[in-house]
Design an enzyme around this catalytic site. Structure first.
Site, mmCIF file in Angstrom:
data_model
loop_
_atom_site.group_PDB
_atom_site.id
_atom_site.type_symbol
_atom_site.label_atom_id
_atom_site.label_comp_id
_atom_site.label_asym_id
_atom_site.label_seq_id
_atom_site.Cartn_x
_atom_site.Cartn_y
_atom_site.Cartn_z
ATOM 1 N N ASP A 1 33.013 17.394 59.857
ATOM 2 C CA ASP A 1 32.074 16.884 60.089
ATOM 3 C C ASP A 1 32.350 15.280 59.521
ATOM 4 O O ASP A 1 32.450 14.315 60.152
ATOM 5 C CB ASP A 1 30.594 16.967 59.580
ATOM 6 C CG ASP A 1 30.171 18.320 60.332
ATOM 7 O OD1 ASP A 1 30.336 18.562 61.651
ATOM 8 O OD2 ASP A 1 29.400 18.787 59.777
ATOM 9 N N ARG B 1 22.379 19.137 46.885
ATOM 10 C CA ARG B 1 22.240 17.880 47.653
ATOM 11 C C ARG B 1 21.618 16.653 47.029
ATOM 12 O O ARG B 1 21.926 15.440 46.860
ATOM 13 C CB ARG B 1 21.490 17.964 48.924
ATOM 14 C CG ARG B 1 22.025 18.887 49.800
ATOM 15 C CD ARG B 1 23.544 18.516 50.239
ATOM 16 N NE ARG B 1 24.248 19.380 51.093
ATOM 17 C CZ ARG B 1 25.513 19.995 50.802
ATOM 18 N NH1 ARG B 1 26.159 19.866 49.750
ATOM 19 N NH2 ARG B 1 26.042 20.646 51.927
ATOM 20 N N ASP C 1 20.006 19.781 55.341
ATOM 21 C CA ASP C 1 20.599 18.718 54.510
ATOM 22 C C ASP C 1 20.344 17.427 54.840
ATOM 23 O O ASP C 1 20.395 16.779 53.933
ATOM 24 C CB ASP C 1 22.209 19.143 54.433
ATOM 25 C CG ASP C 1 22.610 20.392 53.644
ATOM 26 O OD1 ASP C 1 21.787 20.716 52.700
ATOM 27 O OD2 ASP C 1 23.698 20.687 53.758
ATOM 28 N N SER D 1 31.168 27.322 59.492
ATOM 29 C CA SER D 1 30.521 26.376 58.801
ATOM 30 C C SER D 1 30.478 26.825 57.258
ATOM 31 O O SER D 1 29.637 27.830 56.927
ATOM 32 C CB SER D 1 29.438 25.823 59.353
ATOM 33 O OG SER D 1 28.817 24.890 58.604
#
Length: 404
Positions: free
Chosen positions: A18, A98, A127, A179
């Site tokens: 990404d 995060r 996220d 992923s």
């Protein structure tokens, strides 16, 4: 957002699929803007190798690698451990990383006088919320760019096509394109065959598991360990004092070798859909078990039961990206109070995916062998008669009324 005003963008950069294609995409769609890449080191180890060269080659002007490992463990992992916080059995490995990364991201953005912050989270996931709520807390007026909510790319296959067309180097291929998210606490796997809940995870397939082995491949003999806690936080492993971070890293090795910490979960995402993932959390699984065992002798019944209820709320707040909120901070204060006497040692046996209690002791233990024994003690068993009469009085009265 007025794109013409965006001259410099700070990008949350991992070097994965990404964020790798986002660098050229930003330059194409935001007036050739300068892209400053920021990688938050939360223990992803080998994923950081060659990251600067890749970022620069892909078009970034520079790369910051922030060492957040101690901050992550001490200020995010340990508070959740003490709270017993989890989400539907998931030990929050991505969730509490995060806000830690986002805090560092904002610090760089402000120092660089960036015009916007960009992240590579999809519009389907959790996220995006976790990053953006943390950014809003530290920089409420900072514009946020989320390419997945703008571009025409619709799948990871199309991402690979874009990467190949723009000469972006990749470490993945179309056949093994899970992923993944990795840090010192966990590793998550999503996508491909895992998108069908009927499919068994390929635990025995070489290369699928990275932090350990399948329980089937674990040793036939058990591994005994001893963990020591002070005020609910881990302070020693097998008699050796060490930091919480080092304890986690050692437990990852011990737990992984014994097939500990695998979780196959269909979870309820914040955005409303159900999503299936496989998690590896070897050290965390051991720590949560040890902490729970120690609390069983150190906390009184009412405090323990209330804490267990609030742990659900705590876990939901963390999962939903609400780390920097008054409620999460208030719950953390409650948890810290409950942990003042959670001191002692826990012995565990690790065996083929199982974490088995092998003993617990504490100077603050509320367990009294003299009272609990089946042998002779000072406990007056006749006291139970009056207690039962009063405890059962509402039942007796209701039965008498019904009979009339």
């Amino acid at each position: 957002m007025d794109k013409s005003k965006i001259k410099k963008v700070v990008l949350a950069y991992s070097g994965g699929l990404d964020t790798s294609i986002i660098i050229p995409w930003l330059k194409e769609n935001y007036n050739g803007c300068e892209v400053v890449a920021v990688a938050g080191n939360v223990g992803q180890e080998s994923e950081l190798e060659g990251l600067e060269e890749k970022a620069i080659k892909t078009g970034a002007s520079k790369l910051y690698v922030l060492d957040l490992t101690d901050d992550y463990v001490d200020n995010y992992i340990v508070p959740c451990l003490k709270a017993g916080a989890m989400y539907e059995g998931y030990l929050l490995g991505t969730s509490h990383a995060r806000p830690c990364i986002a805090k560092g991201l904002v610090e760089v953005a402000l120092a660089e006088k960036a015009d916007a912050i960009c992240h590579g989270c999809t519009g389907k996931g959790n996220d995006q919320v976790r990053f953006e709520l943390a950014i809003k807390h530290f920089a409420p007026d900072m514009p946020i760019i989320a390419p997945w909510r703008e571009w025409d790319i619709k799948s990871r296959e199309e991402e690979i096509d874009y990467a190949e067309a723009h000469g972006v180097p990749l470490k993945i291929n179309r056949e093994t394109n899970y992923s993944k998210d990795k840090n010192l606490w966990h590793l998550s796997h999503e996508g491909l065959d895992l998108e069908t809940p009927a499919n068994e995870p390929q635990y025995e397939k070489k290369g699928f598991l990275e932090m350990g082995v399948s329980p089937l491949a674990a040793p036939d003999s058990a591994t005994y360990i001893e963990l020591e806690f002070a005020c609910g936080a881990p302070v020693a492993l097998n008699g050796c004092k060490m930091s919480a971070k080092d304890i986690i890293l050692h437990l990852n090795d011990l737990g992984g070798a014994n097939g500990i910490g695998l979780l196959d979960l269909v979870e309820n995402r914040l955005v409303g859909m159900k999503s299936r993932g496989v998690y590896e959390t070897p050290g965390g699984t051991i720590l949560y078990k040890a902490h729970e065992v120690l609390e069983s002798i150190c906390l009184d019944k009412m405090t323990m039961h209330e804490k267990q209820k609030l742990a659900i709320t705590y876990g939901e707040l963390v999962y939903n990206g609400q780390w920097f909120t008054p409620l999460r901070e208030a719950l953390a204060a409650f948890v810290d109070k409950t942990q003042e006497k959670v001191n002692g040692k826990v012995r565990l046996k690790l065996y083929k995916g199982n974490v088995i209690t092998a003993g617990v002791e504490s100077p603050n233990s509320l367990y009294s062998e003299d009272i609990a024994t089946f042998g002779e003690s000072d406990y007056n068993q006749k006291d139970a008669e009056g207690f039962i009469n009063l405890f059962g009085l509402p039942i007796k009265v209701a039965a008498m009324v019904d009979k009339q």
